[in-house]
Design a protein around this motif. Structure first.
Motif, short mmCIF file in Angstrom:
data_model
loop_
_atom_site.label_atom_id
_atom_site.label_comp_id
_atom_site.label_asym_id
_atom_site.label_seq_id
_atom_site.Cartn_x
_atom_site.Cartn_y
_atom_site.Cartn_z
N MET A 1 -11.74 4.38 21.67
CA MET A 1 -11.03 5.36 20.90
C MET A 1 -10.52 4.70 19.62
O MET A 1 -9.97 3.60 19.64
CB MET A 1 -9.87 5.92 21.72
CG MET A 1 -9.11 7.00 21.01
SD MET A 1 -8.10 7.87 22.22
CE MET A 1 -6.58 7.91 21.35
N ALA A 2 -10.69 5.33 18.51
CA ALA A 2 -10.26 4.78 17.22
C ALA A 2 -8.73 4.82 17.12
O ALA A 2 -8.08 5.69 17.67
CB ALA A 2 -10.88 5.58 16.09
N ALA A 3 -8.20 3.83 16.41
CA ALA A 3 -6.76 3.77 16.19
C ALA A 3 -6.35 4.80 15.15
O ALA A 3 -7.11 5.12 14.25
CB ALA A 3 -6.38 2.38 15.74
N THR A 4 -5.15 5.32 15.29
CA THR A 4 -4.61 6.20 14.26
C THR A 4 -3.77 5.36 13.31
O THR A 4 -3.32 4.28 13.66
CB THR A 4 -3.73 7.32 14.87
OG1 THR A 4 -2.68 6.71 15.61
CG2 THR A 4 -4.55 8.21 15.79
N LEU A 5 -3.57 5.85 12.12
CA LEU A 5 -2.78 5.14 11.13
C LEU A 5 -1.37 5.70 11.11
O LEU A 5 -1.18 6.90 11.20
CB LEU A 5 -3.40 5.31 9.73
CG LEU A 5 -4.77 4.71 9.51
CD1 LEU A 5 -5.24 5.04 8.10
CD2 LEU A 5 -4.76 3.22 9.73
N SER A 6 -0.40 4.80 10.95
CA SER A 6 0.96 5.24 10.71
C SER A 6 1.38 4.73 9.34
O SER A 6 0.98 3.64 8.93
CB SER A 6 1.91 4.75 11.80
OG SER A 6 2.05 3.35 11.74
N PHE A 7 2.14 5.54 8.64
CA PHE A 7 2.61 5.21 7.30
C PHE A 7 4.14 5.16 7.35
O PHE A 7 4.76 6.13 7.78
CB PHE A 7 2.17 6.26 6.28
CG PHE A 7 0.69 6.30 6.07
CD1 PHE A 7 0.12 5.70 4.96
CD2 PHE A 7 -0.14 6.93 6.99
CE1 PHE A 7 -1.26 5.74 4.76
CE2 PHE A 7 -1.51 6.97 6.80
CZ PHE A 7 -2.07 6.37 5.68
N LYS A 8 4.70 4.03 6.94
CA LYS A 8 6.16 3.88 6.92
C LYS A 8 6.56 3.32 5.56
O LYS A 8 5.92 2.37 5.08
CB LYS A 8 6.63 2.94 8.02
CG LYS A 8 6.44 3.48 9.41
CD LYS A 8 6.83 2.47 10.44
CE LYS A 8 5.54 2.05 11.10
NZ LYS A 8 5.58 0.91 11.91
N TYR A 9 7.59 3.89 4.99
CA TYR A 9 8.06 3.42 3.69
C TYR A 9 9.41 2.75 3.87
O TYR A 9 10.34 3.35 4.39
CB TYR A 9 8.16 4.56 2.69
CG TYR A 9 8.71 4.13 1.35
CD1 TYR A 9 8.04 3.19 0.58
CD2 TYR A 9 9.91 4.64 0.89
CE1 TYR A 9 8.55 2.78 -0.64
CE2 TYR A 9 10.42 4.25 -0.34
CZ TYR A 9 9.74 3.31 -1.09
OH TYR A 9 10.25 2.89 -2.29
N ASP A 10 9.52 1.50 3.45
CA ASP A 10 10.77 0.76 3.46
C ASP A 10 11.37 0.90 2.06
O ASP A 10 10.94 0.23 1.13
CB ASP A 10 10.51 -0.71 3.80
CG ASP A 10 11.76 -1.57 3.81
OD1 ASP A 10 12.78 -1.18 3.19
OD2 ASP A 10 11.71 -2.64 4.42
N ARG A 11 12.32 1.81 1.92
CA ARG A 11 12.89 2.12 0.61
C ARG A 11 13.62 0.91 0.02
O ARG A 11 13.52 0.65 -1.17
CB ARG A 11 13.85 3.30 0.75
CG ARG A 11 14.40 3.82 -0.56
CD ARG A 11 15.34 5.01 -0.35
NE ARG A 11 14.82 6.00 0.58
CZ ARG A 11 14.15 7.09 0.22
NH1 ARG A 11 13.90 7.32 -1.05
NH2 ARG A 11 13.72 7.95 1.12
N GLU A 12 14.33 0.17 0.85
CA GLU A 12 15.10 -0.98 0.35
C GLU A 12 14.20 -2.08 -0.22
O GLU A 12 14.47 -2.64 -1.26
CB GLU A 12 15.97 -1.54 1.47
CG GLU A 12 16.97 -2.56 0.99
CD GLU A 12 17.97 -2.90 2.07
OE1 GLU A 12 18.18 -4.11 2.27
OE2 GLU A 12 18.52 -1.99 2.70
N ALA A 13 13.09 -2.37 0.47
CA ALA A 13 12.16 -3.40 0.01
C ALA A 13 11.08 -2.82 -0.92
O ALA A 13 10.33 -3.59 -1.53
CB ALA A 13 11.50 -4.08 1.20
#
Length: 83
Positions: A1-13
């Motif tokens: 099964m293919a991996a899904t992507l997660s997107f996270k934004y670190d506003r401070e960095a």
């Protein structure tokens, strides 16, 4: 099964994290240019995570922003709920 992507934004960095799996210490890393870092599987060399530095400033630029990687995207069918 293919991996899904997660997107996270670190506003401070000001870093956009794109992950196929959680980062781990054994991963190698490679700068792909233009402040984009790839974290690589130590056995296969496959890109597992990417970090896009100074992400908010990229959004203010008028030019197109592209990541220097190839991707094959597919829609993942939702799994029915189990009771």
């Amino acid at each position: 099964m293919a991996a899904t992507l997660s997107f996270k934004y670190d506003r401070e960095a000001d870093i956009l994290h794109i992950d196929k799996c959680p980062p781990y210490a054994e991963q190698g890393s490679e700068e792909l240019g233009d402040d984009v870092i790839a974290r690589l599987n130590p056995k296969t060399g496959e890109v597992e995570n990417m970090e896009v530095l100074f992400f908010s400033t990229r959004l203010l630029r008028s030019e197109l922003f592209e990541l220097p990687v190839s991707a094959e995207l597919h829609v993942v069918a939702e799994q029915p709920e189990t009771r």
